[in-house]
Write an enzyme that holds these catalytic residues in place. Structure first.
Site, PDB file in Angstrom:
ATOM      1  N   LEU A  26       8.555 -11.966  -0.932  1.00  9.48           N
ATOM      2  CA  LEU A  26       7.860 -12.831  -1.793  1.00  9.48           C
ATOM      3  C   LEU A  26       8.306 -12.760  -3.031  1.00  9.48           C
ATOM      4  O   LEU A  26       7.715 -13.038  -4.045  1.00  9.48           O
ATOM      5  CB  LEU A  26       6.314 -12.424  -1.681  1.00  9.48           C
ATOM      6  CG  LEU A  26       5.461 -12.392  -0.240  1.00  9.48           C
ATOM      7  CD1 LEU A  26       4.206 -12.123  -0.491  1.00  9.48           C
ATOM      8  CD2 LEU A  26       5.668 -13.702   0.445  1.00  9.48           C
TER       9      LEU A  26
ATOM     10  N   TYR B  64      11.986   7.134  -1.576  1.00 11.22           N
ATOM     11  CA  TYR B  64      10.898   6.476  -1.932  1.00 11.22           C
ATOM     12  C   TYR B  64       9.913   7.603  -2.453  1.00 11.22           C
ATOM     13  O   TYR B  64       9.763   8.505  -1.785  1.00 11.22           O
ATOM     14  CB  TYR B  64      10.342   5.812  -0.695  1.00 11.22           C
ATOM     15  CG  TYR B  64      10.975   4.477  -0.408  1.00 11.22           C
ATOM     16  CD1 TYR B  64      12.032   3.939  -1.285  1.00 11.22           C
ATOM     17  CD2 TYR B  64      10.940   3.660   0.525  1.00 11.22           C
ATOM     18  CE1 TYR B  64      12.671   2.796  -0.990  1.00 11.22           C
ATOM     19  CE2 TYR B  64      11.529   2.501   0.833  1.00 11.22           C
ATOM     20  CZ  TYR B  64      12.469   2.168   0.177  1.00 11.22           C
ATOM     21  OH  TYR B  64      12.929   0.788   0.409  1.00 11.22           O
TER      22      TYR B  64
ATOM     23  N   GLY C 217       8.785 -10.291  -5.293  1.00  8.02           N
ATOM     24  CA  GLY C 217       7.863  -9.490  -6.157  1.00  8.02           C
ATOM     25  C   GLY C 217       6.645 -10.098  -6.564  1.00  8.02           C
ATOM     26  O   GLY C 217       6.122 -10.072  -7.483  1.00  8.02           O
TER      27      GLY C 217
ATOM     28  N   GLY D 265       1.644 -17.165  -4.376  1.00  3.84           N
ATOM     29  CA  GLY D 265       0.535 -17.885  -5.049  1.00  3.84           C
ATOM     30  C   GLY D 265       0.330 -17.319  -6.545  1.00  3.84           C
ATOM     31  O   GLY D 265      -0.971 -17.206  -6.978  1.00  3.84           O
TER      32      GLY D 265
END
Length: 322
Positions: free
Chosen positions: A212, A53, A214, A219
């Site tokens: 979620l 990362y 991506g 929403g």
């Protein structure tokens, strides 16, 4: 905060795991420290990172977490820190994968970046098809005996990979894996075929990543209708493919009076194999939204409606055979 045992182990982790992948590339260090402080204050004791990362600056995210630990005040002692190895950290032929040599080198490098003397959960970021499990476990037995590693976990393994790893560990009378980190969300449920049965058989805790998908379950349609920016191409293509499902999902969220992103996390928390979904907030506000999922109780009617919108899998082979 609610806590659970991570798989069959004795260690207890928060029901949400703080993912750190955005720290550095997307979230500046000071903001990352603020998010980690807020997560700790909320009772999240489980942080996940990886040696790769930081992307262009591999190792940066571990360094950011390490500097947060170095601030003291019980930050390291209160945290179950999980990191991973497998991806390439240099140009050399032994700077990648799960050879005993790379395990030793990668582990020592992660310890230095994280400014700690041990990793609580050391995870294999991907299966290594060219290194025998006896070699991998011998290296990990040494690391455990040295006090550098306490538990081992896997990530992105198939069900048969988990079985192979555990049977090899059993022959060596070694503890083996206690967790598996897989992509799992309402849209991506392939792990229900074989990974989740393997996880449950061998007593591993499931740590879902990308809860979620991506942002697709957060929403996205409402945000775009309200004038929000268009999603990146990969997510937009997936949205176009699943637009009717996403619309039905967001309509259900309105009926339930639950924000879509909170609903997606709440659904995962209702799955019996799941220990702790990984949340990857870029801001403190996103952390607050994720924490709200812990207080959501979904009744059977709500769960059935979600199942209707996003059909899941039965375990193999019943899913595709009699």
């Amino acid at each position: 905060m609610k806590y659970t045992h991570l798989g069959r182990s004795g260690v207890q982790v928060s029901r949400l795991c703080l993912g750190t992948m955005n720290f550095g590339p997307k979230t500046p260090e000071l903001d990352a420290h603020t998010i980690m402080d807020a997560a700790r204050e909320a009772g999240i004791n489980f942080f996940d990172t990886a040696n790769v990362y930081g992307w262009e600056n591999k190792g940066l995210t571990e360094e950011i977490v390490g500097r947060w630990f170095a601030r003291g005040g019980g930050r390291r002692e209160d945290t179950v820190i999980a990191t991973k190895l497998y991806g390439s950290m240099g140009p050399g032929p032994n700077d990648t994968f799960l050879s005993a040599l790379n395990i030793r080198q990668a582990l020592d490098a992660s310890l230095k970046r994280l400014q700690t003397d041990h990793i609580d959960l050391y995870q294999f970021h991907h299966v290594d098809r060219n290194t025998p499990w006896d070699e991998i476990w011998q290296a990990m037995e040494t690391a455990v005996a040295q006090g550098k590693v306490i538990y081992n976990g896997s990530s992105n393994f198939a069900g048969w990979h988990i079985a192979e790893a555990q049977e090899s560990a059993r022959r060596r009378r070694f503890n083996g894996l206690i967790s598996e980190q897989s992509i799992y969300n309402l849209l991506r449920r392939t792990v229900e075929l074989e990974v989740i049965p393997a996880v449950q058989k061998y007593g591993l805790g499931l740590i879902p990543w990308s809860p979620l998908q991506g942002g697709l379950l957060g929403g996205i349609l409402k945000a775009q209708n309200d004038g929000g920016r268009r999603a990146e191409e990969r997510v937009q293509n997936l949205l176009n493919k699943h637009r009717d499902q996403i619309q039905a999902y967001e309509d259900l969220a309105v009926q339930l009076q639950i924000e879509p992103g909170i609903l997606a996390l709440a659904w995962l928390l209702h799955q019996p194999a799941v220990s702790a979904p990984i949340i990857g907030p870029r801001t403190s506000g996103q952390l607050d939204d994720a924490l709200a999922s812990l207080d959501v109780e979904l009744d059977q009617d709500a769960l059935a409606k979600l199942e209707e919108i996003f059909p899941g899998h039965r375990p193999a082979p019943e899913d595709y055979a009699w």
